[in-house]
Design an enzyme around this catalytic site. Structure first.
Site, PDB file in Angstrom:
ATOM      1  N   LYS A   7       3.557 -11.575   5.414  1.00  0.00           N
ATOM      2  CA  LYS A   7       3.224 -12.423   6.571  1.00  0.00           C
ATOM      3  C   LYS A   7       4.201 -13.587   6.698  1.00  0.00           C
ATOM      4  O   LYS A   7       4.557 -13.989   7.806  1.00  0.00           O
ATOM      5  CB  LYS A   7       1.775 -12.901   6.445  1.00  0.00           C
ATOM      6  CG  LYS A   7       0.807 -11.726   6.570  1.00  0.00           C
ATOM      7  CD  LYS A   7      -0.584 -12.063   6.102  1.00  0.00           C
ATOM      8  CE  LYS A   7      -1.492 -10.835   6.213  1.00  0.00           C
ATOM      9  NZ  LYS A   7      -2.791 -11.029   5.570  1.00  0.00           N
TER      10      LYS A   7
ATOM     11  N   GLY B 260     -16.646  -6.003  -0.725  1.00  0.00           N
ATOM     12  CA  GLY B 260     -15.740  -5.303   0.194  1.00  0.00           C
ATOM     13  C   GLY B 260     -14.596  -6.169   0.698  1.00  0.00           C
ATOM     14  O   GLY B 260     -13.864  -5.763   1.602  1.00  0.00           O
TER      15      GLY B 260
END
Ligand code: NAP
Length: 356
Positions: free
Chosen positions: A232, A214
């Site tokens: 970012k 995940g």
């Protein structure tokens, strides 16, 4: 403080739960009483001037079966559900002090999220975004729009989630000059490269493991092609170095083509391969060949502060006078990101932007 929340997924749900759990503490420590008066998801909106509870919102979400419901299905006293409404319309029609934008990040099409932020700031609301898309493509314009409307725009959760990367950078820049920033800003790629190094796996096997656990989406392109890191880098460069950059100013390469042998050879020389986002503050943002902003695989010293394992993030600031400072922490997670939103809300409140 009346809040409109757009997006009720991992981060949105964590935020509403956190605001309830911390209600007493926020009031005691800051005199702040946040009230979520409107929540919007892809199926519609729930509105209640007296505030919406996490329990009622979650019940509406699960009522659709298989988690497919919408907050528009809300059943609570004083709350109204609106199905299939246009988010921008609802934002403009809701009396609120702050909009929190938590819809999925997309750099290819950031127009919807941009519309939410524009509608809110145009209506005099402050805005908090954890969505990197609008900031990556149009941060200078959004900052101008906030100034024009005399509202605050905050986005601390966009870089490092709960780890205060932007706040640390601002603090450092206040007393010294940041010459360079190097960051491991994407947990998925760090997990893959760390597995390739420590378990000797191929890129494909390490990616499959990241998906299984995940850490990676089934379509991991934004992570492995370096786009997430680039967003970012843009936000950091603008927020701290005032570079006025957008995503097109970043030279980007990802890790798709990384060979096991390259990772192994680096390890033999005492180095680790990482996906590094870099800002060189000695070059202008659009400095051509010597571009200030870049993303790509690079080496860090094995066992050094930047050699972080698994999906951990790390940012190294090189300062003119004080040498290097490295910040290490978790860079993702619903709860972690919600703490950054709470920080932004508290900051807005202290700067006089909280309404009642
Ligand atoms: N999760 C993290 O660790 C993390 C860390 C830092 C930053 N972020 C950023 O935070 C944002 C939210 O992440 P998340 O993990 O919470 O995502 P998520 O679980 O996928 O939730 C996204 C939410 O946005 C809603 N939505 C989608 N399109 C919409 C639209 N056009 N109008 C209104 N609502 C819409 C979805 O509605 P439905 O519920 O109806 O599908 C869902 O509730 C992203 O931009 C992400 O990049 C996340």
């Amino acid at each position: 403080m009346r809040i409109v929340l757009v997006g009720f997924g991992a981060v949105g749900k964590a935020l509403v739960g956190m605001l309830e759990a911390k209600a007493e503490e926020l009031y005691r420590a800051h005199g702040l009483s946040p009230r979520v008066v409107c929540v919007i998801d892809s199926g519609g909106a729930a509105v209640a001037g007296r505030g919406l509870s996490a329990a009622a919102l979650l019940a509406a979400k699960t009522r659709g079966g298989g988690g497919g419901g919408s907050v528009a299905g809300i059943e609570a006293e004083g709350a109204v559900g609106l199905r299939g409404v246009e988010a921008e319309r609802v934002i403009k029609d809701t009396a609120a002090d702050v909009l929190v934008e938590t819809t999925p990040t997309s750099v290819r099409d950031a127009s919807r999220a941009m519309g939410h932020l524009r509608a809110a700031m145009g209506a005099g609301m402050h805005a908090v975004s954890v969505n990197k898309g609008p900031l990556a493509v149009a941060m200078p314009a959004l900052v101008q729009l906030a100034a024009h409307n005399r509202v605050m725009l905050r986005y601390s959760g966009t870089v490092g989630a709960g780890t205060p990367v932007l706040a640390t950078a601002r603090t450092l820049a206040a007393g010294d000059r940041i010459v360079r920033v190097r960051g491991i800003l994407n947990g998925t790629t760090n997990f893959i490269l760390h597995r390739m190094q420590t378990a000797g796996e191929s890129y494909q096997d390490a990616l499959a493991e990241a998906v299984r656990l995940g850490y990676a989406e089934t379509d991991p392109s934004a992570d492995v092609d370096g786009i997430d890191t680039a967003t970012k880098v843009v936000i950091l460069a603008n927020a701290v170095m005032k570079m006025g950059a957008t995503i097109g100013d970043v030279r980007v390469s990802g890790i798709r083509d990384i060979e096991r042998s390259r990772v192994r050879e680096a390890a033999e020389r005492g180095m680790s391969v990482k996906l590094i986002g870099e800002i060189d503050a000695t070059v202008g943002a659009r400095g051509g060949a010597g571009r200030a902003l870049s993303v790509g695989p690079a080496e860090v010293e094995r066992g050094g502060p930047m050699d972080v394992p698994r999906n951990v993030n790390a940012v190294e600031f090189t300062l003119e006078k004080s040498g290097t400072v490295t910040l290490v922490g978790r860079g993702a997670g619903g709860d972690e990101t919600a703490t950054a939103i709470v920080r932004d809300l508290v900051e807005i409140w202290h700067e006089g932007g909280g309404g009642r």
